[in-house]
Write an enzyme that holds these catalytic residues in place. Sequence first.
Site, PDB file in Angstrom:
ATOM      1  N   CYS A 190      77.542  35.982  50.646  1.00 49.58           N
ATOM      2  CA  CYS A 190      76.299  35.934  49.876  1.00 49.58           C
ATOM      3  C   CYS A 190      75.290  36.959  50.394  1.00 49.58           C
ATOM      4  O   CYS A 190      74.396  37.373  49.664  1.00 49.58           O
ATOM      5  CB  CYS A 190      75.706  34.539  49.953  1.00 49.58           C
ATOM      6  N   GLU A 211      71.756  26.662  48.559  1.00 54.32           N
ATOM      7  CA  GLU A 211      71.941  28.017  49.107  1.00 54.32           C
ATOM      8  C   GLU A 211      72.797  28.784  48.113  1.00 54.32           C
ATOM      9  O   GLU A 211      73.982  28.491  47.957  1.00 54.32           O
ATOM     10  CB  GLU A 211      72.659  27.946  50.459  1.00 54.32           C
ATOM     11  N   ASN A 248      84.083  31.260  50.011  1.00 55.45           N
ATOM     12  CA  ASN A 248      84.088  32.570  50.696  1.00 55.45           C
ATOM     13  C   ASN A 248      84.173  32.466  52.215  1.00 55.45           C
ATOM     14  O   ASN A 248      84.827  33.288  52.853  1.00 55.45           O
ATOM     15  CB  ASN A 248      82.883  33.405  50.250  1.00 55.45           C
ATOM     16  N   PRO A 302      74.479  29.222  38.797  1.00 59.02           N
ATOM     17  CA  PRO A 302      74.729  28.343  37.644  1.00 59.02           C
ATOM     18  C   PRO A 302      75.173  26.926  38.051  1.00 59.02           C
ATOM     19  O   PRO A 302      74.742  25.941  37.447  1.00 59.02           O
ATOM     20  CB  PRO A 302      75.854  29.052  36.874  1.00 59.02           C
ATOM     21  N   THR A 303      76.011  26.826  39.097  1.00 61.51           N
ATOM     22  CA  THR A 303      76.435  25.489  39.554  1.00 61.51           C
ATOM     23  C   THR A 303      75.239  24.718  40.100  1.00 61.51           C
ATOM     24  O   THR A 303      75.111  23.509  39.868  1.00 61.51           O
ATOM     25  CB  THR A 303      77.529  25.601  40.637  1.00 61.51           C
ATOM     26  N   GLU A 330      67.937  26.332  55.943  1.00 59.59           N
ATOM     27  CA  GLU A 330      68.779  25.692  56.946  1.00 59.59           C
ATOM     28  C   GLU A 330      68.514  26.355  58.288  1.00 59.59           C
ATOM     29  O   GLU A 330      68.173  27.536  58.336  1.00 59.59           O
ATOM     30  CB  GLU A 330      70.259  25.827  56.555  1.00 59.59           C
TER      31      GLU A 330
END
Length: 489
Positions: free
Chosen positions: A289, A255, A157, A236-237, A470
Amino acid sequence: PTMAHSKALLVLENFIGGKFVPCSSYIDSYNPSTGDVYCRVPDSGKEEVEAAVKAAKDAFPVWSSKSPLERSQILNKLADLIEHDLEAFAQAESKDQGKTITFARTVDIPRAVHNFRFFASSILHHVTECTEMPTLGCVHYTSRAPVGVAGLISPWNLPLYLLTWKIAPAIACGNTVVAKPSEMTSVTAWMMCKLMENAGVPPGVVNVVFGTGAKAGEALVCHPDVPLISFTGSTPTAQRIAENSAPHCKRLSLELGGKNPAIIFDDADLSQCIPTTVRSSFANQGEICLCTSRIFVQRGIYTEFLKRFVAEAKKWKTGDPSDPTIDVGALISKEHLEKVRNYVKKAQAEGARVLCGEGVDPLALPPGNQKGYFMLPTVIAEVKDESCCMQEEIFGPVTCVVAFDTEEEVIKRANGVKYGLAATVWSGNVGRVHRVAHRLQSGLVWTNCWLVRELNLPFGGMKASGIGREGAKDSYEFFTEVKTITIKH
Ligand code: NAD
């Protein structure tokens, strides 16, 4: 593909040990605004990752022993070189990702430049801890050292923006890296590799391996010589990455996704709130996000808010992202567009009202963009809290507006999802703003604004939105290993 066909295309190569290396197989990457193949991306696997990790390991002893000032100067040089080519980077990011040229020019690439400058500066200002035990004659202090080879995995993104948000702190701290950008948006990472030598980044300090998550990404996560993984992407990843890292006890920074609420009280300044909430819903096609996708409006102003919000959303022009007057570009892929559209269909099937956008207003596209993956900004009302549209991350230009009555009620409803990344609160009452901000389960709370970032402070999510933070201090702590040393005289 025919020779003529492949010749016209951009063909990317992996960047390993300071050299561009071709790969034995490639995958196509599309221009989302036309539907045409834009470039061919190496389909790397174990072998390529192995070579990149070896190069990074070999470069580590020299790079990690440089002074922070030497590394800082190199980061600043790299920032200057990217800035010098800002327009070329912005054009490439827009073609590769579908985002508007304006967004790429004003947000993505300037922020990538800033990421290097920010960490080039902040790395010079850390101090470690020291404490004394006079009665025992002891002094204790902490020392921090780079960890080794960092594995960096980023999403599609905000391609260069998010990749550099990882590379900059990792190498500023003295680590060497193997990065894997998203297979859908690899071009700007490859362009940046071309600047490494001139910036003075020694070979092997930054290695970039292109390819899919299933092949290249997994090979990197499973590699025994990569002790830390910094990942930005979907939940999910992240679960898969956590499973694959568990046998090695790797250090993880995750993140992840969000389902971000905007809470609008009846004393909010709507003249600021409405344009900002339209922007927080639809900026970058809703593919951030931090984008708002659940808008809770206090009952007394609900009708007025809806009317004005929809009117403002309709002002956003969707079309050719290379046109600087366009506000909404193309979504990343055909599959993603279908997924986002399906959410709107599901909401309609459940009895919700689509007030503008998808299926309601006509979408007129220029002839060259007929096969692009476009969708109008879409506002949905009367959606139930338990609907998938109010629970799952849609990650497209779709936002839901619902009414609420009390502060207590709205906090509970805003917290009633698995995610906890970013919330906005709109009210003129300072006490209320504080109370609500404290009770929201969200790593970031913006009150009476959105996306005002202070890079020094922690960035990250709660619950399914991530693990770790971060920022100046947080990234420094993640990318270094701390040791406590005791001296007795
Ligand atoms: P994704 O999880 O599909 O992919 C992200 C990256 O992980 C890609 O490079 C992909 O190739 C790689 N990958 C996929 N499977 C892998 C595996 N098994 N092992 C290792 N790597 C693997 O996410 P996406 O669709 O590219 O990005 C969108 C998601 O990212 C959204 O959920 C969004 O909210 C999230 N995101 C979060 C932040 C944040 O800072 N919290 C920022 C931007 C995007």
